[in-house]
Design a protein around this motif. Structure first.
Motif, PDB file in Angstrom:
ATOM      1  N   VAL A 114       0.861  -1.180   0.000  1.00 51.26           N
ATOM      2  CA  VAL A 114       0.000   0.000   0.000  1.00 51.26           C
ATOM      3  C   VAL A 114       0.896   1.227   0.000  1.00 51.26           C
ATOM      4  N   ILE A 149      -2.379   6.137   8.785  1.00 53.03           N
ATOM      5  CA  ILE A 149      -1.527   4.938   8.764  1.00 53.03           C
ATOM      6  C   ILE A 149      -1.751   4.107  10.024  1.00 53.03           C
ATOM      7  N   HIS A 170      -3.305   0.405   9.721  1.00 46.53           N
ATOM      8  CA  HIS A 170      -2.505  -0.741  10.154  1.00 46.53           C
ATOM      9  C   HIS A 170      -3.268  -1.585  11.171  1.00 46.53           C
ATOM     10  N   ILE A 211       3.091  -1.072   4.282  1.00 54.49           N
ATOM     11  CA  ILE A 211       2.834   0.325   3.935  1.00 54.49           C
ATOM     12  C   ILE A 211       4.132   0.994   3.505  1.00 54.49           C
ATOM     13  N   VAL A 236       6.400   1.075   8.792  1.00 54.61           N
ATOM     14  CA  VAL A 236       6.305   1.583   7.424  1.00 54.61           C
ATOM     15  C   VAL A 236       7.695   1.585   6.805  1.00 54.61           C
TER      16      VAL A 236
END
Length: 350
Positions: free
Chosen positions: A201, A223, A227, A235, A258
């Motif tokens: 993503v 985020i 998540h 991500i 991330v």
């Protein structure tokens, strides 16, 4: 001086020639504005190459954006535009070497471009309908300049320009063809990062102007919430090298794992990376057009820029548009709620 010569009739453009599939036109697509505009222009590039397989087609784009088309099999010549009156001799030489007879002025806002093309040997100019120029008298479609249709989408305007060649855009979306080298670099990056085969993503916080950007805090909240709902998704915080600091600040604030991807790849490989995505989250940006080029579903955030010009059209993939207006801070616009973006993303994932 160029305007004075034009006024005296010493500078004259040529009418647009009618080409057949077996002809060999020498066409130069000119896009000297944003990265997103250049990516979007590949819709016109695709139909021109399919229709005129023997044509010599060049692309003149703002540097370094034009490198996204490096080694593209549809492009015979790639000409960097460095900005007003910069590296003029080099640019002029490259245009002359292409011996282009027609320039399609898809997106440009620098007044020096048309004179530069003219002194480089180009004599036929086709300007995007609806736009205008002080040099309109040498444009082959001068009667259509300044006659835009209110609310016209960028692909509808692009369709009007290819209709001068008896064509139409088959699909309202860009078409990128990353080179084998770019694809290999993207795959090696994913392998090295342990991301190969994962659901990726991309969250893209960058924007050319604050009015197009969500704030860093909002991105971090999104985020974190996303998540929690999709812990197995990987991500990526994507951006240009100049946006590394912004992406790293969001990564520190979000409290979720991330990967920041801003400087590990050159632009062609960065574009190829988007072909591996499962979902895109971001604003009206060049990255959004990259996602469109690979038909990646996405949630597109619009703030104080007009939706009608760049919104995904029917047939251009699966997208959700969230729009809001609000005060622009130095970090962007806060008006859209992260929970609403998560809900839209989950809908696309179902």
């Amino acid at each position: 001086m160029f305007q004075a010569l034009l006024d005296r009739g010493a500078v004259q453009g040529r009418p647009l020639a009618q080409y057949g599939a077996q002809d060999t036109p020498r066409l130069l697509l000119v896009i000297t504005t944003s990265f997103g505009d250049l990516v979007a222009s590949t819709a016109a590039l695709e139909v021109l190459r399919q229709t005129f397989p023997k044509a010599v087609i060049g692309v003149m784009g703002k540097h370094p954006f034009e490198t996204v088309l490096k080694d593209d099999p549809r492009v015979n010549a790639l000409i960097p535009y460095w900005g007003k009156y910069r590296r003029v001799c080099r640019t002029r030489r490259m245009i002359r070497e292409g011996r282009f007879d027609t320039a399609l002025l898809l997106n440009m806002n620098d007044p020096d471009v048309i004179p530069l093309l003219y002194v480089s040997g180009v004599r036929c100019f086709v300007r995007m309908p609806g736009r205008t120029t002080i040099y309109r008298r040498i444009c082959a479609n001068q009667n259509d300049l300044g006659t835009g249709i209110e609310g016209e989408h960028m692909y509808e305007a692009m369709d009007r320009i290819v209709r001068y060649f008896g064509l139409s855009l088959p699909s309202p979306q860009p078409v990128l063809r990353p080179s084998p080298a770019a694809q290999d670099q993207a795959r090696r990056f994913l392998d090295g990062a342990g991301l190969a085969g994962k659901r990726l993503v991309a969250v893209h916080p960058g924007a050319s102007i604050p009015a197009k950007a969500w704030s860093e805090g909002r991105f971090a909240e999104f985020i974190r919430f996303f998540h929690e709902r999709r812990p197995d998704d990987e991500i990526l915080l994507t951006g240009a090298p100049a946006e590394t600091g912004k992406c790293e600040r969001i990564a520190r604030r979000c409290g979720a794992p991330v990967r920041v991807v801003t400087s590990e790849l050159d632009l062609p490989a960065f574009a190829a990376l988007f072909s591996h995505l499962s979902l895109f989250i971001g604003g009206d940006s060049g990255a959004f057009h990259l996602a469109q080029a690979f038909q990646i579903p996405g949630v597109i955030l619009y703030f104080q820029t007009p939706v009608f010009r760049t919104r995904p059209l029917p047939g251009a993939g699966r997208y959700r548009i969230l729009q809001a207006s609000g005060a622009v801070t130095r970090h962007g616009v806060d008006a859209i709620e992260p929970a609403d973006v998560v809900a839209a993303a989950m809908e696309l994932q179902s």
